[in-house]
Design a protein around this motif. Structure first.
Motif: not given
Length: 330
Positions: A284-294
């Protein structure tokens, strides 16, 4: 390196059960669980090819243990799809103020977010970082009921709950000393009352560029403060959930992952719609193109989750999530 990744992953398995507050390094491990799992898998494959039995058994054992304690990082099998008009559809979406402050250079992003919401029209819509000024007359007319936490004087970001069904009661959870907040609305649906929460936990306030430009001590201290506030806020949410006699649905931007203590604290006995009916990574979120589910939708254990969908729509810094629920499954 194999030992380091394995030990850190084992520590992360215990973090979700313990509140570490300002112990930033421990709390931050929950954000790195996907990387640790991938690392252990790669090392396991490497040592298997090298026929180092002890090393690959350690890597494999760590992965198996983490699966049963933390749950999967990826759901390989597709979710349920049998949705019908008798199910209640719920969406959670951090709209980033409809790009009011131009965090993204795309000037059409805000209006595309609104158009997306008008197209989907979930029965209940839970929005974080809402902004009135971007809404035009008629945009949300299909929602006759709403509760908007409009507190500019407190310098809080706005949260909103829109509903096609009557809201008979509403309130704020009153997070203190923060820009974030949690709100709730009691919705009358099919002669039953359901409490819908919209929870927006403290932001970690980090960007990829922060690691390169910001003083490491300042970054570390700020993360510690954010993790501590998240814990306080999660306890406030949990207390309200425990005292509510109604069935509950929690829409949340936790600013933390499913491997964290704050997620476990708020989830409790609730069911995660992604775990029940989702598929893939569920990012649900990309941090430095890394996928996270937050971002999450958590529902009462007495309800049946029919579908869960992560939308691949780049119309905010978050991705919207929606679920359909049979509320009368008990």
């Amino acid at each position: 390196m194999t030992l380091l990744y394995g030990v850190l992953l084992l520590i992360a398995c215990g973090i979700q059960y313990i509140s570490f507050g300002n112990f930033t390094l421990f709390s931050a491990l929950s954000l790195g669980v996907p990387i640790l799992k991938i690392g252990c898998f790669i090392f396991g494959c490497y040592w298997a090819l090298k026929r180092n039995r002890k090393a690959w058994i350690f890597s494999l054992g760590t992965l198996v243990f983490s699966y049963f304690t933390l749950g999967p990082f990826v759901k390989w099998f597709g979710g349920k799809t049998d949705i019908n008009e008798n199910n209640l559809s719920v969406m959670s979406f951090n709209v980033m103020g409809f790009n009011k402050n131009m965090w993204w250079s795309d000037k059409t992003m805000g209006q595309r977010s609104i158009n997306f919401l008008k197209d989907k029209k979930p029965d209940i819509l839970s929005l974080q970082e809402f902004d009135y000024s971007k809404i035009h007359n008629g945009d949300f007319d299909f929602y006759p009921y709403s509760y908007v936490d409009f507190e500019y004087y407190q310098k809080k970001v706005i949260s909103a709950i829109y509903s096609k069904y009557p809201i008979v009661n509403s309130g704020s959870l009153g997070f203190s000393d923060t820009n974030n907040n949690g709100i709730y609305a009691d919705v009358l649906y099919k002669n039953d009352t359901i409490r819908v929460y919209n929870v927006h936990l403290e932001s970690l306030k980090i960007r990829p560029k922060s690691f390169a430009k910001e003083n490491s001590d300042r970054l570390y201290n700020r993360l510690g403060e954010s993790f501590s506030k998240q814990q306080e806020q999660a306890e406030i949410v949990k207390k309200n959930i425990n005292t509510c006699r109604y069935k509950k649905i929690v829409c949340a931007d936790l600013n933390n992952t499913q491997f964290s203590n704050v997620y476990k604290e708020i989830k409790g006995d609730l069911k995660d719609t992604f775990n029940e009916a989702g598929s893939g990574i569920g990012r649900t979120y990309l941090f430095a193109k890394f996928p996270l589910r937050i971002d999450f939708i958590l529902v009462d254990e007495r309800m049946e989750i029919k579908t869960h969908h992560n939308f691949d729509q780049r119309i905010s810094d978050h991705f919207p999530v929606m679920a359909s629920i049979n509320t009368n499954s008990d």
